[in-house]
Write a protein that holds these residues in place. Structure first.
Motif, PDB file in Angstrom:
ATOM      1  N   GLN A  17       0.844  -1.207   0.000  1.00  0.00           N
ATOM      2  CA  GLN A  17       0.000   0.000   0.000  1.00  0.00           C
ATOM      3  C   GLN A  17       0.877   1.255   0.000  1.00  0.00           C
ATOM      4  O   GLN A  17       0.567   2.249  -0.655  1.00  0.00           O
ATOM      5  CB  GLN A  17      -0.934   0.004   1.227  1.00  0.00           C
TER       6      GLN A  17
ATOM      7  N   ASP B  29      -1.376   7.644  10.809  1.00  0.00           N
ATOM      8  CA  ASP B  29      -2.000   6.448  11.381  1.00  0.00           C
ATOM      9  C   ASP B  29      -1.627   6.431  12.853  1.00  0.00           C
ATOM     10  O   ASP B  29      -0.436   6.502  13.192  1.00  0.00           O
ATOM     11  CB  ASP B  29      -1.501   5.154  10.691  1.00  0.00           C
TER      12      ASP B  29
ATOM     13  N   THR C 149      -1.310   4.151  14.796  1.00  0.00           N
ATOM     14  CA  THR C 149      -0.503   2.996  15.228  1.00  0.00           C
ATOM     15  C   THR C 149       0.945   3.055  14.720  1.00  0.00           C
ATOM     16  O   THR C 149       1.705   2.113  14.956  1.00  0.00           O
ATOM     17  CB  THR C 149      -1.138   1.660  14.756  1.00  0.00           C
TER      18      THR C 149
ATOM     19  N   GLU D 272     -11.084  10.833  15.092  1.00  0.00           N
ATOM     20  CA  GLU D 272     -10.884  12.235  14.674  1.00  0.00           C
ATOM     21  C   GLU D 272      -9.870  12.281  13.532  1.00  0.00           C
ATOM     22  O   GLU D 272      -9.011  11.416  13.425  1.00  0.00           O
ATOM     23  CB  GLU D 272     -10.321  13.058  15.837  1.00  0.00           C
TER      24      GLU D 272
ATOM     25  N   LEU E 182      -9.161   1.694   5.151  1.00  0.00           N
ATOM     26  CA  LEU E 182      -9.290   2.566   6.333  1.00  0.00           C
ATOM     27  C   LEU E 182     -10.515   2.101   7.117  1.00  0.00           C
ATOM     28  O   LEU E 182     -11.446   1.550   6.540  1.00  0.00           O
ATOM     29  CB  LEU E 182      -9.462   4.013   5.856  1.00  0.00           C
TER      30      LEU E 182
HETATM   31  C1  LIG Z   1      -8.358  -1.968   8.960  1.00  0.00           C
HETATM   32  S1  LIG Z   1      -6.832  -1.195   9.409  1.00  0.00           S
HETATM   33  C2  LIG Z   1      -5.976  -1.343   7.874  1.00  0.00           C
HETATM   34  C3  LIG Z   1      -4.507  -1.099   7.971  1.00  0.00           C
HETATM   35  C4  LIG Z   1      -3.768  -1.327   6.631  1.00  0.00           C
HETATM   36  N1  LIG Z   1      -4.208  -0.381   5.642  1.00  0.00           N
HETATM   37  C5  LIG Z   1      -3.953  -2.759   6.163  1.00  0.00           C
HETATM   38  O1  LIG Z   1      -4.435  -2.994   5.064  1.00  0.00           O
HETATM   39  O2  LIG Z   1      -3.574  -3.660   6.934  1.00  0.00           O
HETATM   40  C6  LIG Z   1      -7.291   0.528   9.468  1.00  0.00           C
HETATM   41  C7  LIG Z   1      -6.195   1.469   9.858  1.00  0.00           C
HETATM   42  O3  LIG Z   1      -6.738   2.775   9.951  1.00  0.00           O
HETATM   43  C8  LIG Z   1      -6.068   3.438  10.997  1.00  0.00           C
HETATM   44  N2  LIG Z   1      -6.841   4.610  11.448  1.00  0.00           N
HETATM   45  C9  LIG Z   1      -7.909   4.620  12.256  1.00  0.00           C
HETATM   46  N3  LIG Z   1      -8.305   5.879  12.481  1.00  0.00           N
HETATM   47  C10 LIG Z   1      -7.465   6.695  11.788  1.00  0.00           C
HETATM   48  C11 LIG Z   1      -7.358   8.115  11.637  1.00  0.00           C
HETATM   49  N4  LIG Z   1      -8.218   8.955  12.257  1.00  0.00           N
HETATM   50  N5  LIG Z   1      -6.366   8.604  10.863  1.00  0.00           N
HETATM   51  C12 LIG Z   1      -5.511   7.756  10.232  1.00  0.00           C
HETATM   52  N6  LIG Z   1      -5.560   6.411  10.356  1.00  0.00           N
HETATM   53  C13 LIG Z   1      -6.528   5.878  11.122  1.00  0.00           C
HETATM   54  C14 LIG Z   1      -5.933   2.347  12.054  1.00  0.00           C
HETATM   55  O4  LIG Z   1      -4.971   2.659  13.029  1.00  0.00           O
HETATM   56  C15 LIG Z   1      -5.556   1.154  11.198  1.00  0.00           C
HETATM   57  O5  LIG Z   1      -4.159   1.046  11.052  1.00  0.00           O
END
Ligand SMILES: C[S@@+](CC[C@H](N)C(=O)[O-])C[C@H]1O[C@@H](n2cnc3c(N)ncnc32)[C@H](O)[C@@H]1O
Length: 252
Positions: free
Chosen positions: A92, A121, A123, A147, A166
């Motif tokens: 990605q 992100d 995390t 947020e 996302l």
């Molecule tokens: C379902 S996971 C997918 C992660 C990665 N794209 C994958 O395919 O494994 C969704 C991601 O969105 C991130 N996320 C959640 N809220 C967010 C925000 N407000 N801004 C940016 N990232 C966010 C989470 O921390 C997580 O890493």
């Protein structure tokens, strides 16, 4: 009384050893990520998906009156640690950089700007941030997943938002807080079908689709040569953009 070696107190020597080991580990992580990333960039650039993305981006860029100035990636997830998700997340990232390079190349033909790159992100770990920084990407912070945090200040109608897989909660925050004219992310039609009809996620995706995506052009992104490995568990992606009335140029 702590031992002193070469005039250094034991505790300071241990701290310095630990810092040296951490620096060496970070360098190793960075160079391993760099190698994997470069291989994946080549894989993307050689794929039919790359051709499909370039054609879709070109359709957007030639109808746009103002150039795209930024690209903001949301939700890449942490990719520095080895896990079953690492290959997909690095892919990605490679796709994000390839999309930015394609836009830069299109805009360069008319003397347009080069994109500023951002990623957010909650995390992201220190090694993630260090690697993203080495690629010229500035990392943004959010106080909570629900947020948009700092990304909100960088997303305007001239921003490419990149959001593969996302969370729906974050999509809701994004689409209610920001004016998104160009989005490369989950295909909302596929996302809606993913959830059973009577679930709250299905209704939320349906509402977001009708409220925010209905007025945008949509091209689903297909093409072999990149997301072919089953273990990547990719999710259907699409490019959405707001069509403008007058074309900026037809020379591209
Ligand atoms: C379902 S996971 C997918 C992660 C990665 N794209 C994958 O395919 O494994 C969704 C991601 O969105 C991130 N996320 C959640 N809220 C967010 C925000 N407000 N801004 C940016 N990232 C966010 C989470 O921390 C997580 O890493």
């Amino acid at each position: 009384m702590p031992h002193a070696v070469h005039g250094q107190p034991e505790s300071r020597r241990r701290a310095s050893d630990k810092a040296t080991k951490t620096t060496a580990r970070n360098k190793k992580t960075n160079s391993s990520l760099q190698q994997q990333y470069e291989n994946l960039r080549t894989m993307f650039d050689d794929s039919l998906l790359s051709t499909s993305l370039a054609a879709s981006l070109r359709a957007k860029v030639i109808t746009s009156r103002s150039p795209i100035t930024r690209a903001v990636s949301l939700g890449l997830g942490s990719f520095a640690e080895r896990s079953k998700d690492q290959p997909r997340r690095l892919k990605q990232l490679a796709m994000f950089m390839a999309a930015a390079a394609q836009i830069n190349a299109l805009q360069a033909t008319t003397g347009g700007p080069q994109l500023e790159l951002f990623a957010q992100d909650p995390t992201f770990t220190k090694p993630d941030i260090s690697f993203l920084t080495s690629l010229g990407i500035r990392v943004l912070k959010t106080p909570s997943p629900s947020e948009m945090g700092e990304a909100q200040s960088y997303i305007d109608p001239n921003t490419l938002v990149y959001s593969p897989f996302l969370t729906i909660e974050a999509y809701e925050a994004l689409l209610s807080a920001c004016s998104v004219n160009l989005l490369l992310g989950d295909d909302f039609q596929a996302l809606k079908r993913k959830f059973d009809k009577n679930t709250s996620d299905h209704h939320l995706v349906d509402r977001l689709g009708k409220t925010h995506m209905a007025g945008l052009e949509r091209r689903s992104l297909t093409g072999s040569g990149f997301w072919d490995a089953a273990e990547d568990q990719p999710f259907p992606m699409a490019l959405y953009w707001k069509r403008e009335v007058a074309a900026r140029t037809s020379k591209l």
